[in-house]
Scaffold this motif. Structure first.
Motif, PDB file in Angstrom:
ATOM      1  N   ALA A  40     -13.106  -8.544  -4.107  1.00  0.00           N
ATOM      2  CA  ALA A  40     -14.154  -9.517  -4.404  1.00  0.00           C
ATOM      3  C   ALA A  40     -14.237 -10.619  -3.357  1.00  0.00           C
ATOM      4  CB  ALA A  40     -13.924 -10.132  -5.783  1.00  0.00           C
ATOM      5  N   THR A  41     -13.125 -10.947  -2.716  1.00  0.00           N
ATOM      6  CA  THR A  41     -13.103 -12.088  -1.785  1.00  0.00           C
ATOM      7  C   THR A  41     -12.796 -11.702  -0.347  1.00  0.00           C
ATOM      8  OG1 THR A  41     -10.758 -12.477  -2.307  1.00  0.00           O
ATOM      9  CG2 THR A  41     -12.399 -13.646  -3.627  1.00  0.00           C
ATOM     10  N   ARG A  42     -12.421 -10.479  -0.087  1.00  0.00           N
ATOM     11  CA  ARG A  42     -12.023 -10.079   1.263  1.00  0.00           C
ATOM     12  C   ARG A  42     -13.241  -9.943   2.179  1.00  0.00           C
ATOM     13  NH1 ARG A  42      -9.833  -6.055  -0.344  1.00  0.00           N
ATOM     14  NH2 ARG A  42     -11.086  -4.355   0.515  1.00  0.00           N
ATOM     15  N   ALA A  43     -13.068 -10.294   3.447  1.00  0.00           N
ATOM     16  CA  ALA A  43     -14.161 -10.202   4.415  1.00  0.00           C
ATOM     17  C   ALA A  43     -14.553  -8.748   4.639  1.00  0.00           C
ATOM     18  CB  ALA A  43     -13.744 -10.843   5.743  1.00  0.00           C
ATOM     19  N   PHE A  44     -15.832  -8.537   4.961  1.00  0.00           N
ATOM     20  CA  PHE A  44     -16.331  -7.185   5.186  1.00  0.00           C
ATOM     21  C   PHE A  44     -15.583  -6.538   6.357  1.00  0.00           C
ATOM     22  CE2 PHE A  44     -19.152  -4.208   7.372  1.00  0.00           C
ATOM     23  CZ  PHE A  44     -19.517  -3.373   6.325  1.00  0.00           C
ATOM     24  N   GLY A  45     -15.164  -5.287   6.171  1.00  0.00           N
ATOM     25  CA  GLY A  45     -14.475  -4.552   7.230  1.00  0.00           C
ATOM     26  C   GLY A  45     -12.978  -4.764   7.271  1.00  0.00           C
ATOM     27  N   THR A  46     -12.435  -5.586   6.368  1.00  0.00           N
ATOM     28  CA  THR A  46     -10.999  -5.858   6.338  1.00  0.00           C
ATOM     29  C   THR A  46     -10.330  -5.017   5.262  1.00  0.00           C
ATOM     30  OG1 THR A  46     -11.350  -8.134   7.078  1.00  0.00           O
ATOM     31  CG2 THR A  46      -9.242  -7.646   6.040  1.00  0.00           C
ATOM     32  N   LEU A  47      -9.260  -4.315   5.629  1.00  0.00           N
ATOM     33  CA  LEU A  47      -8.523  -3.486   4.677  1.00  0.00           C
ATOM     34  C   LEU A  47      -7.489  -4.322   3.941  1.00  0.00           C
ATOM     35  CD1 LEU A  47      -7.831  -0.230   6.750  1.00  0.00           C
ATOM     36  CD2 LEU A  47      -9.688  -0.672   5.153  1.00  0.00           C
ATOM     37  N   GLN A  48      -7.326  -4.045   2.667  1.00  0.00           N
ATOM     38  CA  GLN A  48      -6.309  -4.734   1.870  1.00  0.00           C
ATOM     39  C   GLN A  48      -4.975  -4.009   1.988  1.00  0.00           C
ATOM     40  OE1 GLN A  48      -7.079  -4.788  -2.322  1.00  0.00           O
ATOM     41  NE2 GLN A  48      -5.397  -6.194  -2.799  1.00  0.00           N
ATOM     42  N   TYR A  49      -3.896  -4.793   2.142  1.00  0.00           N
ATOM     43  CA  TYR A  49      -2.568  -4.186   2.133  1.00  0.00           C
ATOM     44  C   TYR A  49      -1.734  -4.814   1.025  1.00  0.00           C
ATOM     45  CZ  TYR A  49      -0.427  -8.277   4.456  1.00  0.00           C
ATOM     46  OH  TYR A  49       0.026  -9.532   4.761  1.00  0.00           O
ATOM     47  N   LEU A  50      -0.799  -4.027   0.506  1.00  0.00           N
ATOM     48  CA  LEU A  50       0.169  -4.494  -0.476  1.00  0.00           C
ATOM     49  C   LEU A  50       1.548  -4.449   0.155  1.00  0.00           C
ATOM     50  CD1 LEU A  50      -2.304  -3.463  -2.237  1.00  0.00           C
ATOM     51  CD2 LEU A  50      -0.649  -3.251  -4.094  1.00  0.00           C
ATOM     52  N   ALA A  51       2.351  -5.479  -0.065  1.00  0.00           N
ATOM     53  CA  ALA A  51       3.690  -5.529   0.511  1.00  0.00           C
ATOM     54  C   ALA A  51       4.646  -4.640  -0.272  1.00  0.00           C
ATOM     55  CB  ALA A  51       4.203  -6.964   0.533  1.00  0.00           C
ATOM     56  N   SER A  52       5.582  -4.043   0.442  1.00  0.00           N
ATOM     57  CA  SER A  52       6.576  -3.178  -0.204  1.00  0.00           C
ATOM     58  C   SER A  52       7.629  -3.987  -0.951  1.00  0.00           C
ATOM     59  CB  SER A  52       7.251  -2.285   0.837  1.00  0.00           C
ATOM     60  OG  SER A  52       8.010  -3.069   1.747  1.00  0.00           O
ATOM     61  N   GLY A  53       7.756  -5.275  -0.587  1.00  0.00           N
ATOM     62  CA  GLY A  53       8.730  -6.137  -1.255  1.00  0.00           C
ATOM     63  C   GLY A  53       9.976  -6.412  -0.448  1.00  0.00           C
ATOM     64  N   ALA A  54      10.160  -5.704   0.674  1.00  0.00           N
ATOM     65  CA  ALA A  54      11.324  -5.926   1.532  1.00  0.00           C
ATOM     66  C   ALA A  54      10.918  -5.633   2.976  1.00  0.00           C
ATOM     67  CB  ALA A  54      12.496  -5.041   1.118  1.00  0.00           C
ATOM     68  N   ALA A  55      11.479  -6.371   3.900  1.00  0.00           N
ATOM     69  CA  ALA A  55      11.149  -6.187   5.310  1.00  0.00           C
ATOM     70  C   ALA A  55      11.702  -4.853   5.808  1.00  0.00           C
ATOM     71  CB  ALA A  55      11.707  -7.340   6.133  1.00  0.00           C
ATOM     72  N   GLY A  56      10.824  -3.970   6.200  1.00  0.00           N
ATOM     73  CA  GLY A  56      11.246  -2.697   6.765  1.00  0.00           C
ATOM     74  C   GLY A  56      11.832  -1.728   5.775  1.00  0.00           C
ATOM     75  N   ASP A  57      11.590  -1.924   4.464  1.00  0.00           N
ATOM     76  CA  ASP A  57      12.163  -1.019   3.474  1.00  0.00           C
ATOM     77  C   ASP A  57      11.407  -1.172   2.156  1.00  0.00           C
ATOM     78  OD1 ASP A  57      13.769   0.870   2.345  1.00  0.00           O
ATOM     79  OD2 ASP A  57      15.653  -0.219   2.595  1.00  0.00           O
ATOM     80  N   PHE A  58      11.715  -0.302   1.206  1.00  0.00           N
ATOM     81  CA  PHE A  58      11.217  -0.453  -0.150  1.00  0.00           C
ATOM     82  C   PHE A  58      12.084  -1.450  -0.901  1.00  0.00           C
ATOM     83  CE2 PHE A  58       9.516   3.773   0.830  1.00  0.00           C
ATOM     84  CZ  PHE A  58       8.223   3.669   0.329  1.00  0.00           C
ATOM     85  N   ALA A  59      11.471  -2.192  -1.808  1.00  0.00           N
ATOM     86  CA  ALA A  59      12.239  -3.078  -2.684  1.00  0.00           C
ATOM     87  C   ALA A  59      12.763  -2.277  -3.869  1.00  0.00           C
ATOM     88  CB  ALA A  59      11.357  -4.233  -3.150  1.00  0.00           C
ATOM     89  N   ALA A  60      13.370  -2.957  -4.810  1.00  0.00           N
ATOM     90  CA  ALA A  60      13.853  -2.270  -6.018  1.00  0.00           C
ATOM     91  C   ALA A  60      12.668  -1.653  -6.765  1.00  0.00           C
ATOM     92  CB  ALA A  60      14.594  -3.273  -6.900  1.00  0.00           C
ATOM     93  N   ASN A  61      12.945  -0.531  -7.438  1.00  0.00           N
ATOM     94  CA  ASN A  61      11.895   0.202  -8.161  1.00  0.00           C
ATOM     95  C   ASN A  61      10.696   0.515  -7.259  1.00  0.00           C
ATOM     96  OD1 ASN A  61      13.358   0.053 -10.644  1.00  0.00           O
ATOM     97  ND2 ASN A  61      12.568  -2.044 -10.943  1.00  0.00           N
ATOM     98  N   PRO A  62      10.916   1.267  -6.179  1.00  0.00           N
ATOM     99  CA  PRO A  62       9.824   1.527  -5.221  1.00  0.00           C
ATOM    100  C   PRO A  62       8.652   2.284  -5.820  1.00  0.00           C
ATOM    101  CG  PRO A  62      11.713   2.957  -4.804  1.00  0.00           C
ATOM    102  CD  PRO A  62      12.162   1.946  -5.803  1.00  0.00           C
ATOM    103  N   GLN A  63       8.916   3.120  -6.865  1.00  0.00           N
ATOM    104  CA  GLN A  63       7.804   3.850  -7.464  1.00  0.00           C
ATOM    105  C   GLN A  63       6.794   2.903  -8.112  1.00  0.00           C
ATOM    106  OE1 GLN A  63      10.981   4.252  -8.182  1.00  0.00           O
ATOM    107  NE2 GLN A  63      11.378   4.095 -10.394  1.00  0.00           N
ATOM    108  N   GLU A  64       7.262   1.725  -8.541  1.00  0.00           N
ATOM    109  CA  GLU A  64       6.333   0.751  -9.109  1.00  0.00           C
ATOM    110  C   GLU A  64       5.412   0.186  -8.041  1.00  0.00           C
ATOM    111  OE1 GLU A  64       8.431  -2.203 -11.267  1.00  0.00           O
ATOM    112  OE2 GLU A  64       9.343  -0.773 -12.685  1.00  0.00           O
ATOM    113  N   ARG A  65       5.928   0.060  -6.827  1.00  0.00           N
ATOM    114  CA  ARG A  65       5.087  -0.408  -5.712  1.00  0.00           C
ATOM    115  C   ARG A  65       4.017   0.625  -5.388  1.00  0.00           C
ATOM    116  NH1 ARG A  65       5.896  -5.882  -4.451  1.00  0.00           N
ATOM    117  NH2 ARG A  65       8.051  -6.375  -5.038  1.00  0.00           N
ATOM    118  N   LEU A  66       4.381   1.882  -5.488  1.00  0.00           N
ATOM    119  CA  LEU A  66       3.401   2.940  -5.238  1.00  0.00           C
ATOM    120  C   LEU A  66       2.314   2.933  -6.322  1.00  0.00           C
ATOM    121  CD1 LEU A  66       5.761   5.872  -4.143  1.00  0.00           C
ATOM    122  CD2 LEU A  66       4.322   4.443  -2.673  1.00  0.00           C
ATOM    123  N   ILE A  67       2.710   2.663  -7.553  1.00  0.00           N
ATOM    124  CA  ILE A  67       1.727   2.578  -8.634  1.00  0.00           C
ATOM    125  C   ILE A  67       0.776   1.412  -8.393  1.00  0.00           C
ATOM    126  CG2 ILE A  67       1.429   2.120 -11.100  1.00  0.00           C
ATOM    127  CD1 ILE A  67       4.061   3.640 -11.574  1.00  0.00           C
TER     128      ILE A  67
END
Length: 337
Positions: A183-210
């Protein structure tokens, strides 16, 4: 009484078992003989440039779909010139409510944006010795199609993911990125979600995928898929839920892809490995989100002079690509936030 004796045809006089256009092209590849001028493209006939016959061009396309995975899931359009323009609107016509006898004020007008995928000329320049071409048992057309397809697939597969957009397609990972929602992102910009840890998955990585799956709005989830490389996929295949079940589900029937959270996974080796701030996983409807524009024919130039005793087959094709709908593709960034 007919006394005609049936004799086998000599090899030099054998009949080539395909259409006249294919036979002429086969002769052109082997000896440089003149082909019909109706096959002429933008390159002059004196230089030996002609359009590849339909059968060979179709072979190249089939191999590319298998070797360049983004081509198989994106929206591919055929263009008749070097440029291509597409209009994209941000939504439908706004409306409003009014009483039966109330005035009807003017509503807002949809906003259009023009998409122009960066175009570039993709080329391959395989060679073969004249002695090899003279060998009657050598299938010149199959060899040429395979060589061109392998080179084109390698180059375009990398461009559709990470291409700079300068004289080549612009890859979807080169689009601007941000954390804002649709709703607020500029046109042509892709949204990203953080994995929760730098260079790795955080705890419960399957929840991040969901979270990544649900970040894509429902209309786009029909036909969506994951895109990642083999190393990332190897890690995800080992994820288990709290009751010990794998989140990865192998295919139980031939020809059907394995699934992750119910969606197919496409392996693209040009996707980055899991590392700090890497956009290593993409999820989306690439048919709606990424456009590939290409000219329908491939031009080929037979060059027996530059590299004696080899004959070079210089093939070119104009192709472009870019993100057309940033809402249709989501990324996972391996960062804390």
């Amino acid at each position: 009484m007919d006394t005609t004796v049936e004799r086998p045809a000599l090899d030099g006089a054998r009949v080539i078992e395909h259409d006249a256009g294919g036979a002429a092209f086969d002769g052109f590849l082997r000896s440089g003989a003149t082909v019909e001028m109706k096959a002429f493209t933008g390159v002059t006939g004196d230089a030996g440039g002609f359009a590849v016959p339909r059968e060979i061009d179709a072979t190249i396309d089939r191999l590319l779909i298998a070797a360049s995975p983004i081509r198989g899931i994106a929206n591919v359009v055929k263009v008749g010139s070097a440029g291509y323009r597409k209009l994209v609107t941000s939504g439908g016509t706004p409306s409003g409510w009014a009483a039966e006898t109330a005035a009807r004020p003017e509503t807002a007008t949809p906003v259009f944006a023009e998409i122009a995928p960066p175009m570039g000329e993709l080329y391959a320049n395989p060679s073969a010795s004249q002695a090899m071409l003279d060998d009657a048992a050598f299938d010149v057309e199959a060899w040429l199609a395979g060589e061109i397809a392998a080179e084109f697939a390698r180059a375009e597969g990398a461009a559709f993911v990470n291409g700079s957009g300068v004289n080549r397609p612009k890859g979807f990972l080169q689009a601007p990125t941000g954390t804002a929602g649709d709703a607020t992102r500029a046109f042509g910009t892709l949204q990203y979600l953080a994995s929760g840890a730098a260079g790795d998955f955080a705890a419960n990585p399957q929840e991040r995928l969901i979270d990544l799956v649900q970040a894509l709005r429902a209309p786009y989830r029909q036909g969506a898929c994951f895109v990642m490389n083999a190393a990332t996929l190897a890690r995800i295949r080992k994820f288990k839920t709290s009751d010990g079940a794998f989140v990865w589900q192998p295919s139980l029937s031939a020809g059907q892809p394995a699934t992750l959270l119910g969606y197919p996974v496409v392996e693209a080796e040009d996707m980055p490995d899991v590392a700090a701030n890497a956009l290593a996983i993409a999820f989306g409807n690439f048919r709606a989100g990424y456009l590939i524009a290409e000219r329908s024919e491939t031009a080929i130039l037979r060059d027996p002079y530059s590299n004696k005793p080899f004959v070079n087959f210089y093939a070119t094709k104009r192709i472009g690509g870019c993100v057309t709908n940033a809402e249709a593709i989501k990324l996972m960034k391996f960062a804390a936030a």
